[in-house]
Design a protein around this motif. Structure first.
Motif, PDB file in Angstrom:
ATOM      1  N   VAL A   1       0.663  -0.689  -0.218  1.00 19.07           N
ATOM      2  CA  VAL A   1       0.292   0.148  -0.239  1.00 19.07           C
ATOM      3  C   VAL A   1       0.977   1.099  -0.135  1.00 19.07           C
ATOM      4  CG1 VAL A   1      -2.068   1.628   1.426  1.00 19.07           C
ATOM      5  CG2 VAL A   1      -1.949  -1.088   1.561  1.00 19.07           C
ATOM      6  N   LEU A   2       0.505   2.265  -0.352  1.00 19.19           N
ATOM      7  CA  LEU A   2       1.168   3.674  -1.237  1.00 19.19           C
ATOM      8  C   LEU A   2       0.196   4.074  -0.229  1.00 19.19           C
ATOM      9  CD1 LEU A   2       2.911   3.789  -4.304  1.00 19.19           C
ATOM     10  CD2 LEU A   2       4.175   2.461  -2.169  1.00 19.19           C
ATOM     11  N   TYR A   3       0.879   5.577   0.241  1.00 15.00           N
ATOM     12  CA  TYR A   3       0.429   6.729   1.123  1.00 15.00           C
ATOM     13  C   TYR A   3      -1.188   7.361   0.398  1.00 15.00           C
ATOM     14  CZ  TYR A   3       3.020  10.710  -0.671  1.00 15.00           C
ATOM     15  OH  TYR A   3       3.163  11.937  -1.307  1.00 15.00           O
ATOM     16  N   THR A   4      -0.850   7.356  -1.195  1.00 19.37           N
ATOM     17  CA  THR A   4      -1.419   7.831  -2.020  1.00 19.37           C
ATOM     18  C   THR A   4      -3.093   6.875  -1.940  1.00 19.37           C
ATOM     19  OG1 THR A   4      -0.917   6.495  -3.789  1.00 19.37           O
ATOM     20  CG2 THR A   4       0.106   9.424  -3.380  1.00 19.37           C
ATOM     21  N   SER A   5      -3.313   6.339  -1.570  1.00 17.57           N
ATOM     22  CA  SER A   5      -4.444   5.500  -1.566  1.00 17.57           C
ATOM     23  C   SER A   5      -4.765   5.823  -0.260  1.00 17.57           C
ATOM     24  CB  SER A   5      -3.989   4.127  -1.793  1.00 17.57           C
ATOM     25  OG  SER A   5      -3.561   3.238   0.182  1.00 17.57           O
ATOM     26  N   HIS A   6      -4.520   6.283   0.446  1.00 19.27           N
ATOM     27  CA  HIS A   6      -5.620   7.426   1.834  1.00 19.27           C
ATOM     28  C   HIS A   6      -5.739   8.593   1.436  1.00 19.27           C
ATOM     29  CE1 HIS A   6      -4.098   3.705   4.800  1.00 19.27           C
ATOM     30  NE2 HIS A   6      -3.229   3.463   4.631  1.00 19.27           N
ATOM     31  N   MET A   7      -5.379   8.992   1.001  1.00 19.43           N
ATOM     32  CA  MET A   7      -5.451  10.643   0.407  1.00 19.43           C
ATOM     33  C   MET A   7      -6.495  10.675   0.317  1.00 19.43           C
ATOM     34  SD  MET A   7      -2.116  11.889  -1.854  1.00 19.43           S
ATOM     35  CE  MET A   7      -2.446  13.639  -2.064  1.00 19.43           C
ATOM     36  N   PRO A   8      -7.371  11.546   1.147  1.00 22.48           N
ATOM     37  CA  PRO A   8      -8.917  12.230   0.455  1.00 22.48           C
ATOM     38  C   PRO A   8      -9.057  12.302  -0.659  1.00 22.48           C
ATOM     39  CG  PRO A   8      -8.032  13.289   2.161  1.00 22.48           C
ATOM     40  CD  PRO A   8      -6.936  12.588   1.486  1.00 22.48           C
ATOM     41  N   LEU A   9     -10.446  11.772  -1.566  1.00 22.67           N
ATOM     42  CA  LEU A   9     -10.444  11.492  -2.429  1.00 22.67           C
ATOM     43  C   LEU A   9     -10.897  12.923  -2.899  1.00 22.67           C
ATOM     44  CD1 LEU A   9     -12.231   8.653  -4.894  1.00 22.67           C
ATOM     45  CD2 LEU A   9     -14.407  10.129  -3.907  1.00 22.67           C
ATOM     46  N   GLY A  10     -10.201  12.655  -4.087  1.00 19.58           N
ATOM     47  CA  GLY A  10     -10.419  14.542  -5.439  1.00 19.58           C
ATOM     48  C   GLY A  10      -9.003  14.880  -5.047  1.00 19.58           C
ATOM     49  N   THR A  11      -8.426  14.823  -3.734  1.00 20.21           N
ATOM     50  CA  THR A  11      -6.796  15.879  -4.090  1.00 20.21           C
ATOM     51  C   THR A  11      -5.504  14.289  -4.292  1.00 20.21           C
ATOM     52  OG1 THR A  11      -5.939  14.289  -1.470  1.00 20.21           O
ATOM     53  CG2 THR A  11      -7.953  16.335  -1.593  1.00 20.21           C
ATOM     54  N   SER A  12      -4.557  15.169  -4.997  1.00 18.83           N
ATOM     55  CA  SER A  12      -4.107  14.486  -5.008  1.00 18.83           C
ATOM     56  C   SER A  12      -2.533  15.225  -4.839  1.00 18.83           C
ATOM     57  CB  SER A  12      -3.423  15.007  -6.271  1.00 18.83           C
ATOM     58  OG  SER A  12      -3.421  15.466  -7.306  1.00 18.83           O
ATOM     59  N   PRO A  13      -1.318  14.177  -4.671  1.00 19.49           N
ATOM     60  CA  PRO A  13       0.142  15.036  -3.994  1.00 19.49           C
ATOM     61  C   PRO A  13       0.688  16.010  -4.730  1.00 19.49           C
ATOM     62  CG  PRO A  13      -0.028  12.615  -4.210  1.00 19.49           C
ATOM     63  CD  PRO A  13      -1.039  13.103  -5.086  1.00 19.49           C
ATOM     64  N   ILE A  14       1.595  17.014  -4.468  1.00 17.86           N
ATOM     65  CA  ILE A  14       1.969  18.190  -4.847  1.00 17.86           C
ATOM     66  C   ILE A  14       3.395  18.591  -5.204  1.00 17.86           C
ATOM     67  CG2 ILE A  14       0.223  19.865  -3.485  1.00 17.86           C
ATOM     68  CD1 ILE A  14       2.406  20.812  -1.528  1.00 17.86           C
ATOM     69  N   PRO A  15       3.602  18.684  -6.183  1.00 19.67           N
ATOM     70  CA  PRO A  15       5.207  19.311  -6.257  1.00 19.67           C
ATOM     71  C   PRO A  15       6.145  19.505  -5.127  1.00 19.67           C
ATOM     72  CG  PRO A  15       4.081  20.432  -8.331  1.00 19.67           C
ATOM     73  CD  PRO A  15       2.952  20.162  -7.424  1.00 19.67           C
ATOM     74  N   VAL A  16       7.273  18.631  -4.995  1.00 21.55           N
ATOM     75  CA  VAL A  16       8.344  18.631  -3.771  1.00 21.55           C
ATOM     76  C   VAL A  16       8.122  20.184  -4.351  1.00 21.55           C
ATOM     77  CG1 VAL A  16      10.356  18.566  -5.127  1.00 21.55           C
ATOM     78  CG2 VAL A  16      10.005  17.808  -2.639  1.00 21.55           C
ATOM     79  N   ALA A  17       8.654  21.115  -5.179  1.00 18.88           N
ATOM     80  CA  ALA A  17       8.789  22.557  -5.185  1.00 18.88           C
ATOM     81  C   ALA A  17       7.504  23.716  -4.449  1.00 18.88           C
ATOM     82  CB  ALA A  17       8.706  22.819  -6.743  1.00 18.88           C
ATOM     83  N   GLN A  18       6.397  22.428  -4.630  1.00 18.58           N
ATOM     84  CA  GLN A  18       5.312  24.263  -3.807  1.00 18.58           C
ATOM     85  C   GLN A  18       5.111  23.683  -2.061  1.00 18.58           C
ATOM     86  OE1 GLN A  18       2.069  23.477  -5.624  1.00 18.58           O
ATOM     87  NE2 GLN A  18       3.287  23.547  -7.455  1.00 18.58           N
ATOM     88  N   TYR A  19       6.193  22.791  -1.598  1.00 12.53           N
ATOM     89  CA  TYR A  19       6.082  21.857  -0.509  1.00 12.53           C
ATOM     90  C   TYR A  19       6.719  22.388   0.817  1.00 12.53           C
ATOM     91  CZ  TYR A  19       6.395  18.649   4.064  1.00 12.53           C
ATOM     92  OH  TYR A  19       6.275  18.793   5.448  1.00 12.53           O
ATOM     93  N   ARG A  20       6.376  23.018   1.175  1.00 12.68           N
ATOM     94  CA  ARG A  20       7.133  24.469   2.561  1.00 12.68           C
ATOM     95  C   ARG A  20       7.743  24.031   3.579  1.00 12.68           C
ATOM     96  NH1 ARG A  20       7.125  26.037  -1.979  1.00 12.68           N
ATOM     97  NH2 ARG A  20       6.326  27.808  -2.864  1.00 12.68           N
ATOM     98  N   GLY A  21       7.160  22.355   3.750  1.00 10.66           N
ATOM     99  CA  GLY A  21       7.156  21.223   5.111  1.00 10.66           C
ATOM    100  C   GLY A  21       9.127  21.040   5.245  1.00 10.66           C
ATOM    101  N   THR A  22       9.732  21.194   4.334  1.00 11.77           N
ATOM    102  CA  THR A  22      11.297  20.837   3.745  1.00 11.77           C
ATOM    103  C   THR A  22      11.856  20.915   5.427  1.00 11.77           C
ATOM    104  OG1 THR A  22      10.707  20.371   2.151  1.00 11.77           O
ATOM    105  CG2 THR A  22      12.939  20.741   3.063  1.00 11.77           C
TER     106      THR A  22
END
Length: 504
Positions: free
Chosen positions: A469-490
């Motif tokens: 199982v990959l974490y994407t299967s737990h994400m809420p319906l209709g959502t998708s991962p964001i590019p790491v360039a847009q991520y602000r939590g690093t």
């Protein structure tokens, strides 16, 4: 040895090399591939022709990147199809390291001059058998890209390790000695040191001790940044020294894998001192247990990257992970449940896999800062077994063998997660704040451990991997991962109410 047996030598050498690299005994390999130990023993001694099924299974289990399968395909068709029988004149029965040989002191030194590594092995051996000993088996095995066997195999196929460049030298006591080659492959050499030279013979008689010494050279474009010592004979003392140019600002660490499932830092510290322009790292242990493995790794903080140029820095996050041996999304192994271990029978296999996981974690830490902690599951290394490790933000390592979540809290939160197998993106994932995980010790004992908050999230992520199982299967319906360039939590920890980020 017959012509047929000689023709199988390349396959035998490749099989033994990868079994050696992965730290498996013949019995452990036999168990993993579904054959008998006798079958594996006969294949390696040239008495049994390997089947195609065995070659394919061995390549998969040893994560050899196709090297074993290619060696099998190089055999003549009649060679592949014919069942083997013992061969008249074969000396395989005598080519066995004496079981009653005791190593009083195993001392190794690795010196790097900025271009070449020179390894020197010195062993004080004692003959506890009733017969004289006249030879000693040694192996030289290199792996430039640990965790990425396809890349290493490609490197050595195009530019194999040669006897000329190795410049092997050996002696027993003060006498230079010769050797007899047993196996000669692109990245693996196995040979017998012969206790004799043109002037005489120097057998080690019962009750006697002697020093044997051998050294060889490998260029840094063929030698990876690791040096492993395996305890194959009863040993009273083991010592290792790494000798590096100080200008490279080396950083050195070590992990130990013994009779438990855990691979953990050395029990005693690696000492460091400087002599002129050299940085010397030394480590010693007394009475190391049989079958223990000690792995030293390093990086040069002031030198070039592991890739030898700046191109590594230009890689995407996912490409960087792939370059250190992490299986990427799209590989079917990430989408199926991993095979559980049968414990305690497969304890040795557990130790091997955990050591691979710890080594992968060290490589990953060299290319990315994991402020939230990190984890790695065996399928991400191409290993179809149910084991994973988690390293918390505080540096604690958690080993998970045959884990499953048996209970979880109703309270949950959402945080961004990343996955080494598709590291170019981050996804918002809901997870329970507390989970209870049943897992096993190396002796087969079942335990239940409760994990909370950040550690629960890390553990749940890795347990998912072991169930395909990959974490994407737990994400809420209709959502998708964001590019790491847009991520602000690093560079930040996960935040929880009450200000706790990593509760114990």
């Amino acid at each position: 040895m017959s012509d047929e047996s000689h023709a199988a030598e390349p396959f035998i050498a490749e099989l033994k090399r990868w079994r050696e690299v992965r730290g498996l005994s013949q019995s452990a390999l036999a168990k993993a591939v579904g054959y008998t130990p006798s079958y594996v023993s006969k294949v390696e001694s040239g008495q049994q022709r390997p089947s195609q099924s065995f070659a394919e299974q061995a390549d998969r289990v040893l994560n050899a990147g196709g090297a074993i399968k290619r060696a099998f395909n190089e055999l003549e068709p009649v060679e592949r199809a014919t069942a083997g029988v013992p061969h008249a004149g074969s000396d395989s029965a005598t080519d066995v390291q004496p079981s009653s040989l005791i190593v009083k002191h195993d001392d190794a030194e690795l010196r790097y001059d900025g271009r070449y590594y020179r390894a020197t092995q010195r062993r004080l051996i004692y003959n506890a058998s009733p017969d004289p000993i006249t030879q000693y088996l040694i192996r030289i095995s290199v792996d430039r890209h640990p965790g990425n066997p396809e890349r290493s195999n490609r490197l050595y196929r195009d530019n194999p390790l040669t006897w000329e460049e190795i410049n092997l030298a050996a002696k027993v006591g003060r006498e230079p000695i010769g050797w007899r080659v047993q196996h000669d492959r692109d990245a693996f050499k196995e040979l017998w040191l012969l206790f004799e030279n043109e002037y005489g013979r120097y057998p080690l008689y019962p009750g006697e001790s002697t020093w044997i010494e051998y050294s060889y050279t490998v260029s840094d474009d063929k030698w990876g940044t690791w040096f492993q010592r395996a305890v194959r004979l009863p040993t009273e003392k083991l010592s290792v020294r790494l000798d590096f140019p100080s200008e490279l600002d080396p950083g050195v660490w070590g992990t130990e894998t013994t009779m438990t499932a855990a691979a953990f830092p050395f029990r005693t510290a690696i000492t460091h001192h400087t002599v002129d322009d050299r940085s010397i790292y030394a480590w010693t242990t007394q009475d190391p247990p049989l079958h223990a493995r000690y792995r030293l790794e390093w990086k040069f903080r002031a030198g070039p990257s592991d890739e030898g140029d700046a191109s590594h820095m230009a890689l995407t996050p996912s490409a960087k992970m792939s370059s250190i041996g992490i299986v990427q999304v799209g590989d079917e192994i990430l989408n199926k449940p991993a095979r559980p271990f049968q414990l305690p029978k497969e304890a040795e296999e557990v130790r091997r896999v955990v050591a691979e996981l710890v080594s992968a974690g060290e490589r990953a830490a060299g290319i990315h800062v994991f402020s939230k902690g990190m984890g790695c599951a065996a399928p991400q290394l191409g290993i179809d077994r149910a084991a994973a490790i988690v390293r918390t933000a505080e540096g604690e390592t958690i080993t998970l063998v045959n884990p499953r979540i048996i209970e979880q809290s109703t309270e949950a939160d959402e945080q961004y997660e990343g996955c080494w197998s598709f590291f170019d993106v981050r996804g918002m994932v809901p997870r329970p704040l507390s989970i209870s995980v049943e897992h096993q010790d190396i002796d087969g004992q079942r335990r239940i451990t409760i994990f909370e908050h950040a550690v629960a999230r890390l553990v749940a992520h890795e347990v998912d991997h072991l169930h395909g199982v990959l974490y994407t299967s737990h994400m809420p319906l209709g959502t998708s991962p964001i590019p790491v360039a847009q991520y602000r939590g690093t560079g930040q920890t996960w935040q929880y109410s009450g200000g706790s980020t990593q509760p114990q």
